[in-house]
Design a protein around this motif. Sequence first.
Motif, mmCIF file in Angstrom:
data_model
loop_
_atom_site.group_PDB
_atom_site.id
_atom_site.type_symbol
_atom_site.label_atom_id
_atom_site.label_comp_id
_atom_site.label_asym_id
_atom_site.label_seq_id
_atom_site.Cartn_x
_atom_site.Cartn_y
_atom_site.Cartn_z
ATOM 1 N N VAL A 87 0.843 -1.203 0.000
ATOM 2 C CA VAL A 87 0.000 0.000 0.000
ATOM 3 C C VAL A 87 0.875 1.249 0.000
ATOM 4 O O VAL A 87 0.542 2.241 -0.647
ATOM 5 N N ARG A 88 2.011 1.191 0.686
ATOM 6 C CA ARG A 88 2.920 2.348 0.771
ATOM 7 C C ARG A 88 3.732 2.560 -0.503
ATOM 8 O O ARG A 88 4.297 3.631 -0.706
ATOM 9 N N GLU A 89 3.817 1.549 -1.346
ATOM 10 C CA GLU A 89 4.600 1.641 -2.585
ATOM 11 C C GLU A 89 3.795 2.386 -3.657
ATOM 12 O O GLU A 89 2.560 2.395 -3.624
ATOM 13 N N PRO A 90 4.473 2.973 -4.635
ATOM 14 C CA PRO A 90 3.752 3.582 -5.759
ATOM 15 C C PRO A 90 2.931 2.527 -6.505
ATOM 16 O O PRO A 90 3.299 1.341 -6.529
ATOM 17 N N GLU A 91 1.842 2.959 -7.080
ATOM 18 C CA GLU A 91 0.973 2.038 -7.822
ATOM 19 C C GLU A 91 1.769 1.305 -8.899
ATOM 20 O O GLU A 91 2.598 1.888 -9.592
ATOM 21 N N GLY A 92 1.526 0.006 -9.018
ATOM 22 C CA GLY A 92 2.189 -0.810 -10.019
ATOM 23 C C GLY A 92 3.513 -1.401 -9.583
ATOM 24 O O GLY A 92 4.125 -2.165 -10.323
ATOM 25 N N THR A 93 3.971 -1.067 -8.376
ATOM 26 C CA THR A 93 5.232 -1.612 -7.883
ATOM 27 C C THR A 93 5.126 -3.127 -7.741
ATOM 28 O O THR A 93 4.163 -3.637 -7.181
ATOM 29 N N ALA A 94 6.115 -3.824 -8.264
ATOM 30 C CA ALA A 94 6.186 -5.283 -8.137
ATOM 31 C C ALA A 94 7.395 -5.620 -7.284
ATOM 32 O O ALA A 94 8.501 -5.150 -7.547
ATOM 33 N N ARG A 95 7.157 -6.411 -6.243
ATOM 34 C CA ARG A 95 8.246 -6.818 -5.347
ATOM 35 C C ARG A 95 8.312 -8.334 -5.284
ATOM 36 O O ARG A 95 7.288 -9.004 -5.270
ATOM 37 N N THR A 96 9.536 -8.853 -5.224
ATOM 38 C CA THR A 96 9.682 -10.292 -5.062
ATOM 39 C C THR A 96 9.274 -10.678 -3.647
ATOM 40 O O THR A 96 9.347 -9.862 -2.720
ATOM 41 N N CYS A 97 8.864 -11.904 -3.497
ATOM 42 C CA CYS A 97 8.442 -12.401 -2.180
ATOM 43 C C CYS A 97 9.573 -12.267 -1.171
ATOM 44 O O CYS A 97 9.347 -11.899 -0.018
ATOM 45 N N ALA A 98 10.791 -12.540 -1.594
ATOM 46 C CA ALA A 98 11.948 -12.478 -0.689
ATOM 47 C C ALA A 98 12.227 -11.055 -0.205
ATOM 48 O O ALA A 98 12.796 -10.862 0.868
ATOM 49 N N SER A 99 11.813 -10.048 -0.977
ATOM 50 C CA SER A 99 12.117 -8.659 -0.617
ATOM 51 C C SER A 99 11.391 -8.195 0.641
ATOM 52 O O SER A 99 11.741 -7.166 1.210
ATOM 53 N N PHE A 100 10.399 -8.950 1.094
ATOM 54 C CA PHE A 100 9.654 -8.565 2.294
ATOM 55 C C PHE A 100 10.358 -9.021 3.570
ATOM 56 O O PHE A 100 9.964 -8.632 4.667
ATOM 57 N N ASN A 101 11.402 -9.849 3.437
ATOM 58 C CA ASN A 101 12.196 -10.319 4.581
ATOM 59 C C ASN A 101 11.334 -10.883 5.710
ATOM 60 O O ASN A 101 11.522 -10.541 6.879
ATOM 61 N N LEU A 102 10.394 -11.736 5.355
ATOM 62 C CA LEU A 102 9.544 -12.352 6.367
ATOM 63 C C LEU A 102 10.355 -13.366 7.165
ATOM 64 O O LEU A 102 11.145 -14.111 6.592
ATOM 65 N N PRO A 103 10.168 -13.412 8.482
ATOM 66 C CA PRO A 103 10.987 -14.276 9.341
ATOM 67 C C PRO A 103 10.489 -15.719 9.400
ATOM 68 O O PRO A 103 10.325 -16.298 10.470
ATOM 69 N N VAL A 104 10.244 -16.290 8.230
ATOM 70 C CA VAL A 104 9.736 -17.666 8.138
ATOM 71 C C VAL A 104 10.448 -18.380 6.996
ATOM 72 O O VAL A 104 11.142 -17.766 6.199
ATOM 73 N N SER A 105 10.238 -19.692 6.902
ATOM 74 C CA SER A 105 10.887 -20.484 5.854
ATOM 75 C C SER A 105 10.322 -20.132 4.469
ATOM 76 O O SER A 105 9.247 -19.546 4.349
ATOM 77 N N LYS A 106 11.061 -20.523 3.456
ATOM 78 C CA LYS A 106 10.642 -20.254 2.079
ATOM 79 C C LYS A 106 9.285 -20.900 1.770
ATOM 80 O O LYS A 106 8.440 -20.296 1.113
ATOM 81 N N SER A 107 9.062 -22.109 2.274
ATOM 82 C CA SER A 107 7.777 -22.774 2.015
ATOM 83 C C SER A 107 6.632 -22.042 2.704
ATOM 84 O O SER A 107 5.524 -21.973 2.159
ATOM 85 N N THR A 108 6.877 -21.461 3.869
ATOM 86 C CA THR A 108 5.840 -20.700 4.561
ATOM 87 C C THR A 108 5.566 -19.389 3.834
ATOM 88 O O THR A 108 4.409 -18.953 3.742
ATOM 89 N N ILE A 109 6.602 -18.780 3.299
ATOM 90 C CA ILE A 109 6.412 -17.562 2.486
ATOM 91 C C ILE A 109 5.539 -17.895 1.289
ATOM 92 O O ILE A 109 4.596 -17.161 0.963
ATOM 93 N N THR A 110 5.829 -19.006 0.624
ATOM 94 C CA THR A 110 5.026 -19.442 -0.520
ATOM 95 C C THR A 110 3.569 -19.613 -0.109
ATOM 96 O O THR A 110 2.653 -19.187 -0.826
ATOM 97 N N HIS A 111 3.338 -20.214 1.033
ATOM 98 C CA HIS A 111 1.978 -20.409 1.546
ATOM 99 C C HIS A 111 1.275 -19.061 1.758
ATOM 100 O O HIS A 111 0.129 -18.866 1.328
#
Length: 103
Positions: free
Chosen positions: A35-59
């Motif tokens: 929501v804070r990004e400019p409209e149309g911004t595309a970010r990779t899943c990894a760029s969010f630095n979520l503190p969980v495993s890759k499979s949990t990020i995918t979920h």
Amino acid sequence: MPDEDGHPSAEEMSLLTVLGALADPLRYSVVSALVREPEGTARTCASFNLPVSKSTITHHFRILREAGLVRQVDRGNSRAATLRREDLEQRFPGLLELIRANL
């Protein structure tokens, strides 16, 4: 019927499904970041630095995609997510503004 990648049309989006997806703090953080990004911004899943495993990020991203909150596209060996602003505003007017106000 969702498209081949699992994205529902705006008409298929359910408020209960969207709210359920947003109920998880990690998923809410992803949407609030977009929501804070400019409209149309595309970010990779990894760029969010979520503190969980890759499979949990995918979920988590599958839940967001199937709820209609994000659109994901393949980018080589990763996927990028964009917020479906227009569709969300059309289907649930004011929802994104509520999220923005509660950052």
